[in-house]
Design an enzyme around this catalytic site. Structure first.
Site, PDB file in Angstrom:
ATOM      1  N   GLY A 163      73.403  93.382   1.433  1.00  0.00           N
ATOM      2  CA  GLY A 163      74.119  93.961   2.547  1.00  0.00           C
ATOM      3  C   GLY A 163      73.315  94.006   3.583  1.00  0.00           C
ATOM      4  N   GLY A 164      73.589  95.277   4.530  1.00  0.00           N
ATOM      5  CA  GLY A 164      72.839  95.531   5.719  1.00  0.00           C
ATOM      6  C   GLY A 164      71.312  95.606   5.258  1.00  0.00           C
ATOM      7  N   GLY A 219      55.359  61.181  17.614  1.00  0.00           N
ATOM      8  CA  GLY A 219      55.996  62.368  18.116  1.00  0.00           C
ATOM      9  C   GLY A 219      55.115  63.482  17.270  1.00  0.00           C
ATOM     10  CB  ALA A 220      54.110  64.010  13.841  1.00  0.00           C
TER      11      ALA A 220
HETATM   12  C1  HXC Z   1      75.959 104.676  -2.118  1.00  0.00           C
HETATM   13  C2  HXC Z   1      74.698 103.798  -3.834  1.00  0.00           C
HETATM   14  C3  HXC Z   1      74.925 102.439  -3.045  1.00  0.00           C
HETATM   15  C4  HXC Z   1      75.391 102.606  -1.902  1.00  0.00           C
HETATM   16  C5  HXC Z   1      73.679 101.987  -5.239  1.00  0.00           C
HETATM   17  N1  HXC Z   1      74.189 103.362  -5.001  1.00  0.00           N
HETATM   18  N2  HXC Z   1      74.303 101.559  -3.801  1.00  0.00           N
HETATM   19  N3  HXC Z   1      75.311 104.763  -3.462  1.00  0.00           N
HETATM   20  N4  HXC Z   1      75.977 103.466  -1.343  1.00  0.00           N
HETATM   21  N5  HXC Z   1      75.484 101.553  -1.080  1.00  0.00           N
HETATM   22  C6  HXC Z   1      73.865 104.517  -6.192  1.00  0.00           C
HETATM   23  C7  HXC Z   1      74.851 104.092  -7.363  1.00  0.00           C
HETATM   24  O1  HXC Z   1      76.020 104.842  -7.199  1.00  0.00           O
HETATM   25  C8  HXC Z   1      73.805 104.897  -8.418  1.00  0.00           C
HETATM   26  O2  HXC Z   1      74.347 106.471  -8.245  1.00  0.00           O
HETATM   27  C9  HXC Z   1      72.204 104.769  -7.902  1.00  0.00           C
HETATM   28  O3  HXC Z   1      72.520 104.475  -6.618  1.00  0.00           O
HETATM   29  C10 HXC Z   1      71.853 103.703  -8.371  1.00  0.00           C
HETATM   30  O4  HXC Z   1      72.574 102.390  -8.411  1.00  0.00           O
HETATM   31  P1  HXC Z   1      72.698 101.431  -9.720  1.00  0.00           P
HETATM   32  O5  HXC Z   1      74.011 100.755  -9.638  1.00  0.00           O
HETATM   33  O6  HXC Z   1      72.906 102.559 -11.135  1.00  0.00           O
HETATM   34  O7  HXC Z   1      71.491 100.821  -9.744  1.00  0.00           O
HETATM   35  P2  HXC Z   1      71.367  99.049 -10.212  1.00  0.00           P
HETATM   36  O8  HXC Z   1      71.906  98.864 -11.468  1.00  0.00           O
HETATM   37  O9  HXC Z   1      69.818  98.895 -10.117  1.00  0.00           O
HETATM   38  O10 HXC Z   1      71.880  98.363  -9.078  1.00  0.00           O
HETATM   39  C11 HXC Z   1      71.409  98.455  -7.571  1.00  0.00           C
HETATM   40  C12 HXC Z   1      72.572  97.814  -6.694  1.00  0.00           C
HETATM   41  C13 HXC Z   1      73.921  98.211  -6.954  1.00  0.00           C
HETATM   42  C14 HXC Z   1      72.171  96.152  -7.061  1.00  0.00           C
HETATM   43  C15 HXC Z   1      71.789  97.926  -5.351  1.00  0.00           C
HETATM   44  O11 HXC Z   1      73.779  99.746  -6.932  1.00  0.00           O
HETATM   45  C16 HXC Z   1      74.737  97.773  -6.105  1.00  0.00           C
HETATM   46  O12 HXC Z   1      75.277  96.595  -5.788  1.00  0.00           O
HETATM   47  N6  HXC Z   1      75.124  98.483  -4.775  1.00  0.00           N
HETATM   48  C17 HXC Z   1      75.814  98.171  -3.794  1.00  0.00           C
HETATM   49  C18 HXC Z   1      75.492  97.221  -2.896  1.00  0.00           C
HETATM   50  C19 HXC Z   1      76.429  97.091  -1.826  1.00  0.00           C
HETATM   51  O13 HXC Z   1      77.414  96.517  -2.074  1.00  0.00           O
HETATM   52  N7  HXC Z   1      75.932  97.739  -0.662  1.00  0.00           N
HETATM   53  C20 HXC Z   1      76.875  97.792   0.352  1.00  0.00           C
HETATM   54  C21 HXC Z   1      76.813  96.507   1.033  1.00  0.00           C
HETATM   55  S1  HXC Z   1      77.683  96.689   2.616  1.00  0.00           S
HETATM   56  P3  HXC Z   1      73.930 107.284  -9.540  1.00  0.00           P
HETATM   57  O14 HXC Z   1      74.718 108.599  -8.952  1.00  0.00           O
HETATM   58  O15 HXC Z   1      75.041 106.729 -10.538  1.00  0.00           O
HETATM   59  O16 HXC Z   1      72.603 107.219  -9.936  1.00  0.00           O
HETATM   60  C22 HXC Z   1      76.676  96.822   3.768  1.00  0.00           C
HETATM   61  C23 HXC Z   1      77.127  96.469   5.138  1.00  0.00           C
HETATM   62  C24 HXC Z   1      75.809  96.664   6.279  1.00  0.00           C
HETATM   63  O17 HXC Z   1      75.401  97.159   3.673  1.00  0.00           O
HETATM   64  C25 HXC Z   1      76.133  95.595   7.219  1.00  0.00           C
HETATM   65  C26 HXC Z   1      75.193  95.733   8.349  1.00  0.00           C
HETATM   66  C27 HXC Z   1      75.374  94.133   9.287  1.00  0.00           C
END
Ligand code: HXC
Length: 516
Positions: free
Chosen positions: A171-172, A406-407
């Site tokens: 994501g971001g 051109g290159a």
């Molecule tokens: C809050 C989060 C989090 C998030 C992970 N965690 N991402 N908490 N916000 N975005 C937390 C999990 O709940 C977990 O907590 C701990 O971090 C570890 O994550 P896991 O999933 O156990 O780790 P892993 O299996 O290695 O997977 C990592 C990951 C996955 C691929 C990053 O966590 C994931 O898909 N996260 C969400 C990604 C996402 O969609 N983010 C939002 C994007 S939108 P616990 O307590 O269980 O340890 C965005 C918009 C911005 O960013 C746009 C701006 C232009």
């Protein structure tokens, strides 16, 4: 509390802050050889130089029970330190705290040091390990990202910005790095994607693994998003230290000089034999680069992406330069979309930060074909043209063999205000290769000839005799000097020395409109 009690209290608070998400999460994080956020800073920075800011800052979100889950520092370690004595600002996300996710508070910490870096005129290095916006916080977390992107954009061209991707970044978390100047990834443990495999499966039904979608190999070979793919966290951090040796602190500084024992007038005799007599035979341009630069040391950037062009940093008599070179071994050194984008971005970095550009040219033209045309080679090739034309740093160009059409113009020709244009006696500067040229201009004559094959051979030889050399260009003053290859290092160093006080500016404008 007396002072002793207060000091003890401070010690306990510091200990707690350094635990991040706690020992269990730290142990889990380290599986596979990953370092913690703080260990990474230890490797990146000169020993004992790190000064931390905002260690005790916590988030202020009360949704979903977050008020009971606070961790000092809120998932990012920020501050400043030194690399080889030079000040750099740093942030290092801690995946053990909410997956390193971006809260409003975390963003505030990061933008605070970004602002300090811009004011101080020192590079900023971000070690990214984050699941993106903190989901529990909602729009406030998104606002934090916007503040970071804004500063990335303001800082672009003012201070060098470096990003290392050291875990899953979604994501971001991927947009800020992509605005920065160089992106480093770690093989097998880091990923970058806008949307992950699960979302892709839901939306497009496409099945893809994390590694295929956004691993270090994917981004350093296919997309070009990553400039370096390191073997481990430590390797990645040491590579960043190496890169920092070539770049200045800001756009008003000169790049650092490093003393060398390599003589400036060293003759490179082996180069007299390197270019094959047969112009269709490839050779390795990297051999020329390594022969001419100080101590043979070349830090190649985008090593595995668009390998038909080579870019990277090296030194001549201690002076940092950016090298751009066609690679005749891959696609005959043709310019295509990827090569144009790769070199254009590199040239713009060098120009922003006062790093002279040395171009080594052996280019038969732009790659022809529908694939290139449909995907916009015209626009992408124009990026390279624009970057060369716009650059006001010292520009030195050496044509080793082919420079067609051109290159030829694009690759740092005199007509794009290159300062010193050199050529080997093996240089061929023409509109196109003799075979193609004869087919176009003598088609009727060949078809009507008694022996078309013989006629074609004679006309081709005529064209080659006329243009397969650097002398017409030298007569026109488009080439300043035809040199013996052995003299290459000597001449480039002379030129850099002569140009070290070069001053050139562009017409005043808000900014140009590069064909993006
Ligand atoms: C809050 C989060 C989090 C998030 C992970 N965690 N991402 N908490 N916000 N975005 C937390 C999990 O709940 C977990 O907590 C701990 O971090 C570890 O994550 P896991 O999933 O156990 O780790 P892993 O299996 O290695 O997977 C990592 C990951 C996955 C691929 C990053 O966590 C994931 O898909 N996260 C969400 C990604 C996402 O969609 N983010 C939002 C994007 S939108 P616990 O307590 O269980 O340890 C965005 C918009 C911005 O960013 C746009 C701006 C232009």
């Amino acid at each position: 509390m007396n002072i002793q009690e207060r000091l003890k209290d401070l010690e306990l608070r510091n200990e707690k802050a350094c635990e991040g998400g706690g020992s269990a999460k730290n142990e889990k994080h380290k599986i596979g050889g990953r370092l913690t956020a703080r260990e990474r800073l230890d490797v990146l920075l000169d020993p004992g130089s790190f000064v931390e800011t905002d260690r005790f800052v916590t988030h202020r979100c009360n949704y979903f029970g977050l008020d009971k889950q606070k961790s000092p520092g809120d998932g990012v370690v920020t501050g400043y330190g030194r690399i080889n004595g030079k000040v750099v600002f740093v942030y290092s996300q801690d995946f053990t705290v909410f997956g390193g996710s971006m809260s409003r508070t975390q963003a505030n910490k990061i933008i605070k040091i970004m602002d300090m870096a811009i004011k101080a005129g020192s590079p900023i290095i971000g070690l990214n390990d984050s699941g993106g916006a903190r989901i529990q916080e909602g729009v406030e977390a998104l606002g934090g990202y916007a503040d970071i992107f804004l500063r990335n954009t303001y800082a672009s061209g003012v201070i060098p910005q470096i990003s290392a991707i050291m875990g899953p970044c979604a994501g971001g978390a991927v947009y800020s790095p992509s605005i920065t100047d160089f992106v480093f990834m770690v093989k097998d443990t880091s990923y970058m994607f806008v949307t992950g495999p699960d979302v892709i499966k839901t939306v497009t039904h496409e099945e893809v693994t994390k590694e295929q979608l956004g691993g270090a190999t994917t981004h350093s070979t296919k997309s070009g998003v990553a400039h370096f793919a390191a073997d481990s966290d430590k390797h990645c951090l040491l590579l960043i230290r190496e890169l920092m040796n070539f770049v200045p602190g800001n756009n008003l500084d000169d790049p650092p000089m490093l003393p060398t024992k390599d003589k400036p007038d060293r003759l490179c005799e082996s180069l007299n034999e390197l270019i094959p007599d047969n112009p269709k035979k490839p050779y390795d341009m990297l051999k020329i680069i390594k022969e001419i630069v100080d101590e043979g040391y070349f830090l190649e950037i985008h090593q595995h992406y668009a390998q038909n062009i080579i870019v990277g940093f090296a030194r001549f008599n201690g002076r940092s330069v950016g090298i751009v070179a066609n690679q005749p071994q891959i696609l005959a050194g043709c310019l295509n979309i990827e090569a144009s984008r790769k070199a254009a971005r590199f040239i713009r970095f060098c120009d922003s930060f006062n790093i002279p550009i040395v171009s080594l040219v052996d280019v038969p033209g732009f790659l022809p074909g529908t694939d290139q045309e449909y995907n916009g080679i015209i626009t992408h090739g124009a990026k390279l043209l624009y970057a060369y034309a716009e650059a006001t740093v010292p520009k030195i160009t050496l044509i080793t063999r082919k420079a067609y059409g051109g290159a030829y113009i694009v690759m740092g020709s005199k007509l794009l205000r290159s300062d010193v244009n050199l050529a080997y006696p093996s240089a061929e500067i023409a509109v196109m290769g003799a075979d193609g040229a004869v087919n176009v201009i003598f088609r009727d004559k060949i078809n009507k000839a008694q022996d078309p094959q013989l006629e074609r051979a004679n006309l081709t030889k005529d064209y080659e005799d006329k243009f397969s050399n650097p002398y017409i260009s030298a007569e026109l003053g488009y080439t300043d000097e035809v040199i013996e290859p052995a003299m290459t290092r000597h001449r480039i160093i002379d030129s850099l020395e002569m140009l070290k006080t070069k001053r050139e500016s562009l017409p005043p404008k808000k900014h140009g409109n590069i064909p993006l």
